[in-house]
Design an enzyme around this catalytic site. Structure first.
Site, PDB file in Angstrom:
ATOM      1  CG  HIS A 141     -26.137 -20.451 -29.161  1.00 22.44           C
ATOM      2  ND1 HIS A 141     -27.162 -19.547 -29.341  1.00 22.44           N
ATOM      3  CD2 HIS A 141     -25.638 -20.208 -27.928  1.00 22.44           C
ATOM      4  CE1 HIS A 141     -27.271 -18.782 -28.271  1.00 22.44           C
ATOM      5  NE2 HIS A 141     -26.359 -19.161 -27.393  1.00 22.44           N
ATOM      6  CB  SER A 262     -33.851 -42.976 -50.326  1.00 23.66           C
ATOM      7  OG  SER A 262     -33.822 -42.322 -51.584  1.00 23.66           O
TER       8      SER A 262
END
Length: 442
Positions: A141, A262
């Site tokens: 999880h 980027s």
């Protein structure tokens, strides 16, 4: 096909030249078979085999009139021959040629995919052994669970990819199937012996039965195999994307000199390869639905499958080939940070050892319910400390969880200080790694 995601070796197997080469190979095999059966004279057979050729521009020109690509092809071939051209495409139908030719393309292409997977498996195996004993936290999880090793994570990937290889090896002879059965598959104009001779010449399996086409469940099976393979490859890519998250930073894609992450933020090092693999796998899975819908054709045949296969066959092979090679290179060049893995393993102040403590209490006669309460009440104290920004280790270098457990009088009375400390041992969780590896890589 998108050129950006195509490797030359695979792309060449699906361009127009390769398509018509395969058609001509089938047509020549049919001529040879008729010759062996005594129908086509040796001289005519030899002329066809030596001289038959096609011209793609001429095929396109003829197709504008005929609106039928196979007829345009056979007309172009006939123009390269003399009177012997009457024996080209004798007794067979378009699908006999096209489906058998596609079988050649799929067979050769699938062999490349199989080689790709074998290379990927070699890389995964090497990495598994390299990091066999590298400790990290296992997560369920998204939450820290118990200690594992990075080698075990990669071994899982290896075992899963190997199953897909085995499936594709089973599928290979199924898609490597030819059919020379005539217009309705009744072999009225083409004896069974002709089909067997053609398939022997082309190194294909003759279809046990066909109507006007080879049944498309075999194509759907192949697309399903690719989809399952892609799902497992995406699973690997998603894991790497998680490992590269700044908050995790346990591994990352190799960032080459001069690479930019980027256009706006010069510091960025993004998991672009694994993200790209995720996208490519989505495309590969998307081919399964149209492939399955192609199974149900009207009666002995319609052409609703034809346009679909012009998309999904080249694209599925080309994209899968590219994706597998990109994943192989990504794994091979993966940068791993064992120190960060260990740091993250200790991040929750020893909570990863909670089950080990839990399993000691029933040995002393404590019920599982009461054992769980004792272990959990101390674990909740650690969570509270972590929420408040406290260090996972105290001034003595002990984990928070160990500290609270040693202060729990009831627990100490039940199992003792030494037994509690002994539970905080990483080697307990890695003691069977070698045995697991022996099973996976046997």
């Amino acid at each position: 096909m998108v050129e950006r995601y195509a490797r030359e070796e695979m792309k060449k197997l699906w361009d127009m030249q390769a398509k018509y080469n395969a058609w001509l190979e089938v047509e020549k095999a049919v001529v040879k078979a008729w010759n062996k059966l005594g129908f086509i004279p040796d001289e005519d057979c030899q002329k066809i085999i030596q001289n038959a050729k096609f011209n793609i521009d001429r095929i396109d020109e003829i197709e504008k009139i005929t609106k039928h690509d196979l007829i345009a092809f056979t007309t172009s071939v006939a123009e390269s021959l003399g009177e012997e051209s009457r024996f080209v495409h004798y007794g067979i139908t378009s699908s006999d040629c096209i489906d058998t030719a596609v079988a050649l393309q799929m067979r050769d292409s699938l062999k490349i995919i199989i080689e790709d997977i074998e290379k990927l498996l070699c890389v995964l195996k090497d990495k598994s052994y390299q990091y066999k004993d590298t400790l990290m936290v296992g997560r369920s999880h998204g939450i820290h669970g118990e200690p594992i090793t990075f080698g075990l994570v990669i071994a899982i990937w290896y075992d899963e990819i190997k199953r897909h290889l085995e499936s594709l090896l089973h599928t290979l002879p199924i898609i490597a199937t030819g059919a020379i059965s005539g217009a309705m598959g009744n072999m009225a104009h083409t004896p069974i012996e002709l089909e067997e001779l053609v398939c022997e010449e082309l190194n294909l399996n003759p279809a046990k039965i066909s109507n006007q086409v080879i049944q498309r469940d075999s194509y759907a099976r192949l697309m399903s195999d690719f989809a399952l393979l892609a799902s497992s490859c995406e699973k690997i890519a998603v894991a790497i994307r998680h490992f590269q998250r700044t908050e995790v930073y346990e591994a990352e894609e190799f960032f080459s000199k001069g690479q930019k992450g980027s256009s706006a933020m010069p510091h960025k090092r993004n998991p672009i390869l694994s993200e790209n693999i995720t996208g490519l796998c989505r495309m590969i899975r998307s081919y399964t639905i149209p492939a399955m819908e192609n199974v149900a054709l009207w009666h002995e045949r319609d052409i609703s499958h034809s346009s679909v296969e012009r998309f999904i066959l080249p694209d599925s092979f080309i994209t899968t080939d590219f994706m597998l090679n990109r994943l192989k290179d990504l794994i091979q060049n993966l940068v791993v940070y064992p120190e960060n893995m260990l740091k993250n393993l200790n991040l929750t102040g020893g909570l990863v050892f909670s089950q080990r403590i839990l399993l000691e209490l029933p040995k002393q006669g404590v019920s599982r319910e009461d054992s769980y309460k004792i272990v959990q009440r101390n674990a909740m104290k650690v969570w509270q400390d972590l929420q408040q920004g406290k260090s996972s280790l105290n001034e003595k270098g002990e984990s928070l969880y160990l500290q609270y457990l040693l202060q729990d009088e009831e627990l100490v009375k039940l199992i003792g200080v030494d037994a509690i400390k002994k539970c905080f041992d990483y080697s307990y969780y890695t003691k069977n790694v070698d045995k697991i590896f022996a099973r996976v890589f046997a």
